[in-house]
Design an enzyme around this catalytic site. Structure first.
Site, PDB file in Angstrom:
ATOM      1  N   ARG A 164       0.835  -1.196  -0.171  1.00 20.69           N
ATOM      2  CA  ARG A 164       0.106   0.015   0.184  1.00 20.69           C
ATOM      3  C   ARG A 164       0.842   1.170  -0.027  1.00 20.69           C
ATOM      4  O   ARG A 164       1.974   1.241   0.687  1.00 20.69           O
ATOM      5  CB  ARG A 164      -0.780   0.155   1.145  1.00 20.69           C
ATOM      6  CG  ARG A 164      -1.976   1.196   1.460  1.00 20.69           C
ATOM      7  CD  ARG A 164      -2.829   0.955   2.548  1.00 20.69           C
ATOM      8  NE  ARG A 164      -3.503   1.987   2.891  1.00 20.69           N
ATOM      9  CZ  ARG A 164      -3.276   2.938   3.628  1.00 20.69           C
ATOM     10  NH1 ARG A 164      -2.333   2.923   4.409  1.00 20.69           N
ATOM     11  NH2 ARG A 164      -4.055   4.167   3.737  1.00 20.69           N
ATOM     12  N   LYS A 172       3.395  -7.477  12.353  1.00 22.72           N
ATOM     13  CA  LYS A 172       2.701  -7.356  11.170  1.00 22.72           C
ATOM     14  C   LYS A 172       3.012  -8.997  10.592  1.00 22.72           C
ATOM     15  O   LYS A 172       4.269  -9.361  10.458  1.00 22.72           O
ATOM     16  CB  LYS A 172       3.398  -6.170  10.081  1.00 22.72           C
ATOM     17  CG  LYS A 172       2.546  -6.500   8.663  1.00 22.72           C
ATOM     18  CD  LYS A 172       3.172  -5.495   7.714  1.00 22.72           C
ATOM     19  CE  LYS A 172       2.254  -5.418   6.503  1.00 22.72           C
ATOM     20  NZ  LYS A 172       2.487  -4.322   5.737  1.00 22.72           N
ATOM     21  N   ARG A 220      -1.541   4.134  12.785  1.00 21.82           N
ATOM     22  CA  ARG A 220      -0.870   3.273  13.544  1.00 21.82           C
ATOM     23  C   ARG A 220      -1.265   3.449  14.995  1.00 21.82           C
ATOM     24  O   ARG A 220      -1.615   4.500  15.453  1.00 21.82           O
ATOM     25  CB  ARG A 220       0.520   3.690  13.452  1.00 21.82           C
ATOM     26  CG  ARG A 220       1.015   4.944  13.695  1.00 21.82           C
ATOM     27  CD  ARG A 220       2.490   5.246  13.069  1.00 21.82           C
ATOM     28  NE  ARG A 220       2.758   6.555  13.332  1.00 21.82           N
ATOM     29  CZ  ARG A 220       2.502   7.515  12.654  1.00 21.82           C
ATOM     30  NH1 ARG A 220       1.611   7.449  11.422  1.00 21.82           N
ATOM     31  NH2 ARG A 220       2.851   8.836  12.915  1.00 21.82           N
TER      32      ARG A 220
END
Length: 264
Positions: A62, A121, A262
């Site tokens: 992204r 992640k 975030r």
């Protein structure tokens, strides 16, 4: 020979009853599976296809971020599928829901398109579309790119968050939760369900996934910082998949095109 090739036949057999004409291609290496399927779509090739590769040398995430893969340490693939949903909103979230449910009960979703495992992640999603050459906008070729880390963090390179002085943080690997799992086995776990969920999205939209997303939402109730510096508390997602953030000035709706979100 590709490490994924022995699993390709099983994937095809599981998908083709739901999606006639579906094909599976596996390559040892490629620049980017998404880039290749977008090339084909712009050239008028609109057949349903899975393109998987052991290695990506110029993968994209992204906002133009790179996503590179090494054989056996990660899984990278893209699905190309002609679709004409009434509303495209929330498609990347629906993809995330499908993947998380297929992978492991501990996998969570960080809006808008990251898979998290134990707060780190695990993978990412990139959704792109190409319109047919006749100018019609009703039906497009959607290309869903997926990258999932397989190797345990000890086997991967730790990366410091961009623009920060924080210590490097290793990505999560699926092998943390499922010891010994391979990229090929992961491909078999996720692709058949993902195709079925894409077909569901086409007919029902994000409403069919909203509650499922809520059950995996990694940000809900957490303080977050938007890319423009605004601080607030994540309040789940709206009916169109947009993130809702409670700020000092009230509830703010955020779209994936506007921000990177975030936790604080």
């Amino acid at each position: 020979m590709s490490l994924l090739l022995p699993h390709a036949e099983n994937v095809w057999q599981a998908v083709v009853p739901h999606l006639p004409g579906f094909s599976v291609e596996v390559l040892p290496t490629i620049d980017s599976t998404n880039t290749e399927l977008m090339r084909r779509a712009r050239a008028g090739e609109l057949e349903p296809v899975l393109l998987a590769a052991d290695e990506q040398t110029a993968g994209r995430g992204r906002l133009g971020k790179g996503w590179h893969s090494q054989p056996g340490q990660s899984l990278t693939f893209s699905i190309g599928l002609p679709m004409a949903p009434v509303d495209w909103s929330g498609l990347s979230l629906a993809v995330g829901v499908s993947l998380a449910e297929s992978l492991h009960p501990d996998v969570r979703l960080k809006w808008p398109n990251d898979l998290w495992l134990h707060g780190r992640k695990l993978g990412g999603i990139l959704v792109e579309t190409a319109s047919p050459g006749d100018g019609s906008q009703a039906r497009r070729q959607v290309v869903v790119g997926v990258g999932i880390n397989i190797a345990r963090p000890a086997d991967q390179v730790a990366v410091a968050p961009a623009g920060t002085a924080l210590p490097p943080v290793p990505p999560a690997g699926l092998a943390e939760a499922i010891m010994g799992i391979t990229a090929g086995e992961t491909l078999e776990r996720v692709v058949p369900a993902l195709v079925r969920d894409l077909l569901t999205f086409e007919t029902q939209g994000f409403r069919a996934f909203a509650q499922r997303f809520a059950q995996r939402d990694a940000l809900r109730g957490l303080p977050v910082v938007l890319s423009d510096g605004t601080r607030g508390t994540a309040q789940g997602v709206a009916a169109d998949g947009g993130l809702q953030v409670l700020t000092d000035s009230g509830l703010r709706a955020v779209t994936s095109a506007e921000v990177s979100v975030r936790p604080c």
